[in-house]
Write a protein that holds these residues in place. Structure first.
Motif, mmCIF file in Angstrom:
data_model
loop_
_atom_site.group_PDB
_atom_site.id
_atom_site.type_symbol
_atom_site.label_atom_id
_atom_site.label_comp_id
_atom_site.label_asym_id
_atom_site.label_seq_id
_atom_site.Cartn_x
_atom_site.Cartn_y
_atom_site.Cartn_z
ATOM 1 N N TYR A 123 0.853 -1.186 0.000
ATOM 2 C CA TYR A 123 0.000 0.000 0.000
ATOM 3 C C TYR A 123 0.891 1.239 0.000
ATOM 4 O O TYR A 123 1.783 1.371 0.848
ATOM 5 N N PHE A 124 0.658 2.122 -0.974
ATOM 6 C CA PHE A 124 1.484 3.313 -1.116
ATOM 7 C C PHE A 124 0.601 4.540 -1.243
ATOM 8 O O PHE A 124 -0.619 4.448 -1.399
ATOM 9 N N SER A 125 1.214 5.708 -1.147
ATOM 10 C CA SER A 125 0.533 6.958 -1.493
ATOM 11 C C SER A 125 1.404 7.689 -2.500
ATOM 12 O O SER A 125 2.630 7.562 -2.482
ATOM 13 N N SER A 127 2.241 10.648 -2.677
ATOM 14 C CA SER A 127 3.101 11.687 -2.107
ATOM 15 C C SER A 127 4.215 11.105 -1.238
ATOM 16 O O SER A 127 4.988 11.851 -0.652
ATOM 17 N N CYS A 128 4.291 9.792 -1.167
ATOM 18 C CA CYS A 128 5.255 9.126 -0.281
ATOM 19 C C CYS A 128 6.598 8.956 -0.978
ATOM 20 O O CYS A 128 6.696 8.252 -1.987
ATOM 21 N N GLN A 129 7.652 9.560 -0.403
ATOM 22 C CA GLN A 129 8.975 9.426 -1.006
ATOM 23 C C GLN A 129 9.657 8.125 -0.601
ATOM 24 O O GLN A 129 10.674 7.739 -1.173
ATOM 25 N N ASN A 130 9.115 7.446 0.420
ATOM 26 C CA ASN A 130 9.683 6.173 0.856
ATOM 27 C C ASN A 130 9.137 4.984 0.073
ATOM 28 O O ASN A 130 9.763 3.922 0.035
ATOM 29 N N CYS A 131 7.973 5.148 -0.521
ATOM 30 C CA CYS A 131 7.281 4.017 -1.153
ATOM 31 C C CYS A 131 7.971 3.479 -2.413
ATOM 32 O O CYS A 131 8.005 2.259 -2.608
ATOM 33 N N PRO A 132 8.511 4.318 -3.294
ATOM 34 C CA PRO A 132 9.078 3.787 -4.536
ATOM 35 C C PRO A 132 10.156 2.731 -4.337
ATOM 36 O O PRO A 132 10.227 1.768 -5.095
ATOM 37 N N ARG A 149 4.861 -12.812 -6.594
ATOM 38 C CA ARG A 149 3.839 -11.955 -7.187
ATOM 39 C C ARG A 149 3.736 -10.678 -6.369
ATOM 40 O O ARG A 149 3.876 -10.691 -5.153
ATOM 41 N N HIS A 150 3.478 -9.559 -7.055
ATOM 42 C CA HIS A 150 3.399 -8.288 -6.343
ATOM 43 C C HIS A 150 2.354 -7.384 -6.973
ATOM 44 O O HIS A 150 2.294 -7.242 -8.196
ATOM 45 N N VAL A 151 1.518 -6.787 -6.120
ATOM 46 C CA VAL A 151 0.584 -5.758 -6.563
ATOM 47 C C VAL A 151 0.778 -4.540 -5.670
ATOM 48 O O VAL A 151 0.844 -4.649 -4.442
ATOM 49 N N SER A 152 0.913 -3.369 -6.293
ATOM 50 C CA SER A 152 1.050 -2.095 -5.575
ATOM 51 C C SER A 152 -0.304 -1.413 -5.569
ATOM 52 O O SER A 152 -0.939 -1.276 -6.620
ATOM 53 N N ILE A 153 -0.733 -0.945 -4.396
ATOM 54 C CA ILE A 153 -2.098 -0.437 -4.224
ATOM 55 C C ILE A 153 -2.054 0.998 -3.713
ATOM 56 O O ILE A 153 -1.451 1.267 -2.659
ATOM 57 N N ASP A 154 -2.677 1.905 -4.438
ATOM 58 C CA ASP A 154 -2.775 3.300 -4.009
ATOM 59 C C ASP A 154 -3.793 3.378 -2.871
ATOM 60 O O ASP A 154 -5.003 3.261 -3.093
ATOM 61 N N GLY A 155 -3.302 3.586 -1.642
ATOM 62 C CA GLY A 155 -4.194 3.586 -0.486
ATOM 63 C C GLY A 155 -5.250 4.664 -0.541
ATOM 64 O O GLY A 155 -6.370 4.475 -0.059
ATOM 65 N N ASN A 338 2.259 3.443 13.752
ATOM 66 C CA ASN A 338 1.738 2.987 12.461
ATOM 67 C C ASN A 338 0.285 2.530 12.539
ATOM 68 O O ASN A 338 -0.234 1.908 11.609
ATOM 69 N N LYS A 339 -0.377 2.858 13.633
ATOM 70 C CA LYS A 339 -1.815 2.615 13.784
ATOM 71 C C LYS A 339 -2.498 3.938 14.125
ATOM 72 O O LYS A 339 -3.516 3.971 14.804
ATOM 73 N N GLY A 340 -1.895 4.994 13.658
ATOM 74 C CA GLY A 340 -2.385 6.333 13.938
ATOM 75 C C GLY A 340 -1.293 7.260 14.414
ATOM 76 O O GLY A 340 -1.375 8.471 14.233
ATOM 77 N N VAL A 341 -0.253 6.707 15.051
ATOM 78 C CA VAL A 341 0.926 7.486 15.415
ATOM 79 C C VAL A 341 1.912 7.416 14.257
ATOM 80 O O VAL A 341 2.306 6.323 13.837
ATOM 81 N N ALA A 342 2.298 8.566 13.737
ATOM 82 C CA ALA A 342 3.153 8.621 12.545
ATOM 83 C C ALA A 342 4.227 9.685 12.731
ATOM 84 O O ALA A 342 4.122 10.553 13.602
ATOM 85 N N TYR A 343 5.261 9.597 11.892
ATOM 86 C CA TYR A 343 6.380 10.531 11.981
ATOM 87 C C TYR A 343 6.677 11.194 10.638
ATOM 88 O O TYR A 343 7.565 12.036 10.560
ATOM 89 N N CYS A 344 5.956 10.803 9.589
ATOM 90 C CA CYS A 344 6.193 11.373 8.261
ATOM 91 C C CYS A 344 4.873 11.867 7.664
ATOM 92 O O CYS A 344 4.104 11.073 7.099
ATOM 93 N N PRO A 345 4.586 13.151 7.779
ATOM 94 C CA PRO A 345 3.325 13.666 7.236
ATOM 95 C C PRO A 345 3.227 13.550 5.724
ATOM 96 O O PRO A 345 2.134 13.366 5.177
ATOM 97 N N HIS A 346 4.356 13.650 5.018
ATOM 98 C CA HIS A 346 4.330 13.534 3.560
ATOM 99 C C HIS A 346 3.906 12.130 3.143
ATOM 100 O O HIS A 346 3.143 11.951 2.193
ATOM 101 N N CYS A 347 4.416 11.137 3.851
ATOM 102 C CA CYS A 347 4.130 9.748 3.488
ATOM 103 C C CYS A 347 2.715 9.341 3.874
ATOM 104 O O CYS A 347 1.957 8.799 3.067
ATOM 105 N N ASP A 348 2.368 9.584 5.142
ATOM 106 C CA ASP A 348 1.150 9.008 5.705
ATOM 107 C C ASP A 348 -0.041 9.957 5.693
ATOM 108 O O ASP A 348 -1.173 9.526 5.932
#
Length: 534
Positions: A123-125, A127-132, A149-155, A338-348
């Motif tokens: 699952y990616f967004s 705007s996420c620079q970590n996802c690629p 097998r791999h599928v990338s999903i735009d969250g 990672n269940k609501g507490v995050a440290y990267c606003p751009h990613c999450d």
């Protein structure tokens, strides 16, 4: 869909295709499906080796698979891989089309040798620079080994699925329906998690290495600069890093790196790694240092014990382990990471669209995060411990102009609350009145500064009460032959450009130290290091 400039670039890239590929689309009648079909047709128009096929047989719509006809090779994207993922799309087109990847031959063989069936979902967004990095690594693995097998999903596009699976951070990777990992992961890191025995093999390989003249611990800007300056002196140089690039990998926009008006952290990190590899540097990635073993007598070797048990030996060592995000250390923070507490606003941030969130911290990072999030979420509560915000005035004015932001100062965050599976509130105390307040929300973004990665050094080199390595004007530490540079040290102003300069200085100091020392006693080195490690 694609402008003329992008089409021209894509056409040039697709000239590298060696075999035909099909873009197999699964669409519905929605606007995003129409956009995806337009994108696929634009791609196909740039090469006679690319064709579009519509099957509408996948449960996720819109989605498409990149297929090499007549083979089992297939990679799927659910959504429109634009933004940061456009590069992932182009690379996958090339790999499926037979263009060889720029990956070490032994890594490719390791992927080919994996046994078992692996179904990855990421699952990616956009705007996420970590996802690629994650998307590209898993796509490449599925091209190399058809049992993967791999599928990338735009969250952001598949919100119902994200809610049902409680995905609250990107990238999030599932393997065979179970949680596999979150955050940036390289191909090597993924392999280390699924290839049983890989870590032990690497440890045995490291144990056989000869002693270095300069050993750099850390692969961020300071470590990269130190390694390059050492290697240019023609001396034996090694670099061991937990992850090459360090915290730069988690940095979005970089606009104060002199002569480069704008870049992004992952791009800079890639440049650092390539520059280091242009020299004769033994790079040991995914290696976490556990213990520094000082030389027993002048002229003996210094040892660095790694977490896997292997010990590296060197005449000098440069410590450049950097820093990490500081935590609040309040109840609920770890439980709901990672269940609501995050440290990267751009990613999450995109995962919290239309929801209520808090940002903890009133410095530049916190205020910038609040401004970014305000354009995505329903409401932002910024909580600052001090009596006033510490961000630049221009940022404060922008924040104050936003109608869906509330600023709370003189506030001590005391707890992150949740329902057992995700965040549902935040508790803070007014430092002036002592009154306790509860805020109902779905996300908490922590932006309260950095803490140095020096816990493993507390019984060796001199550290400040904050854990920073004490260094002199030459980068020297309290141990002869051990130097330090970057965000882990007492050097003020934690900036990339400063870290690079300090890394170069520490390396020059290490070289100056070396040329003034007698040659090491080779016969006694392994025994001395082993005894010290024991």
């Amino acid at each position: 869909m694609l402008d003329a400039n992008l089409k021209g670039q894509l056409k040039t890239y697709l000239e590298n295709l060696r075999q035909p590929i099909e873009l197999v689309a699964s669409l519905d009648d929605g606007p995003k499906s129409r956009e995806l079909l337009e994108l696929l047709e634009d791609i196909a128009a740039q090469s006679d080796k690319v064709s579009v096929v519509r099957k509408d047989d996948d449960a996720r719509k819109p989605s498409f698979a990149i297929v090499r006809p007549g083979t089992d090779i297939s990679v799927r994207f659910a959504g429109l891989p634009l933004g940061h993922e456009f590069t992932s799309l182009v690379l996958t087109l090339l790999w499926v089309g037979g263009h060889p990847p720029k990956v070490e031959a032994d890594v490719i063989e390791q992927v080919k040798a994996l046994e078992g069936d692996f179904q990855f979902e990421t699952y990616f967004s956009l705007s996420c620079q970590n996802c690629p990095d994650v998307v590209q690594a898993l796509n490449l693995m599925s091209v190399i080994n058809p049992r993967i097998r791999h599928v990338s999903i735009d969250g952001a596009l598949f919100q119902a699925e994200v809610e049902q699976r409680q995905i609250m951070a990107v990238p999030t990777v599932m393997l065979n329906g179970e949680a596999f990992g979150q955050g940036r992961m390289s191909l090597e890191q993924i392999l280390a998690k699924i290839d049983v025995g890989a870590l032990a093999r690497e440890a045995e390989k490291i144990k056989t290495k000869d002693a270095f003249d300069v050993l750099v611990i850390g692969g961020g800007p300071a470590g990269a600069a130190a390694a390059i300056y050492a290697a240019r002196k023609g001396i034996r140089t090694g670099l061991a890093a937990e992850r090459f690039g360090g915290q730069v990998l988690d940095t979005m926009a970089i606009e104060n790196f002199i002569s480069v008006p704008h870049t992004e952290g992952p791009k800079l990190a890639t440049g650092l790694e390539q520059h280091v590899k242009d020299y004769d540097v033994d790079v040991m990635n995914l290696q976490k240092a556990a213990k520094l073993i000082p030389a027993r007598t002048p002229g003996d070797l210094i040892g660095v014990e790694l977490e896997n048990g292997a010990v590296l030996k060197s005449r000098t060592v440069i410590l450049s382990t950097g820093a990490r995000w500081r935590q609040m250390n309040v109840p609920g923070e770890d439980e709901y990471r990672n269940k609501g507490v995050a440290y990267c606003p751009h990613c999450d941030g995109p995962l919290f669209k239309g929801k209520r969130v808090a940002v903890i911290g009133g410095g530049n990072s916190g205020v910038e995060a609040a401004i970014d999030l305000a354009g995505i979420v329903a409401h932002v509560t910024l909580v600052e411990f001090d009596s006033q915000l510490r961000a630049d005035a221009v940022l404060q004015r922008k924040l104050a102009s936003l109608p869906n932001v509330r600023i709370v100062t003189s506030a001590l965050t005391t707890e992150v609350k949740g329902d057992g599976s995700k965040v549902n509130g935040l508790v803070y105390k007014d430092r002036n009145t002592g009154e306790v307040h509860n805020v109902d929300l779905e996300g908490v973004f922590v932006q309260i500064g950095l803490v140095p990665n020096t816990e493993w050094l507390k019984d060796s080199v001199a550290l400040t009460p904050r854990g920073e390595i004490e260094v002199d004007y030459r980068g020297g530490t309290s141990i002869p032959g051990v130097f330090a540079a970057g965000d882990a040290t007492t050097t003020p102003y934690k900036q990339i450009v400063i870290a690079m300069g300090e890394g170069a200085k520490a390396s020059l100091s290490a070289f100056d130290y070396l040329i003034r020392q007698p040659a090491p006693q080779e016969a006694n080195e392994p025994a001395d290091i082993g005894q010290a490690a024991a």
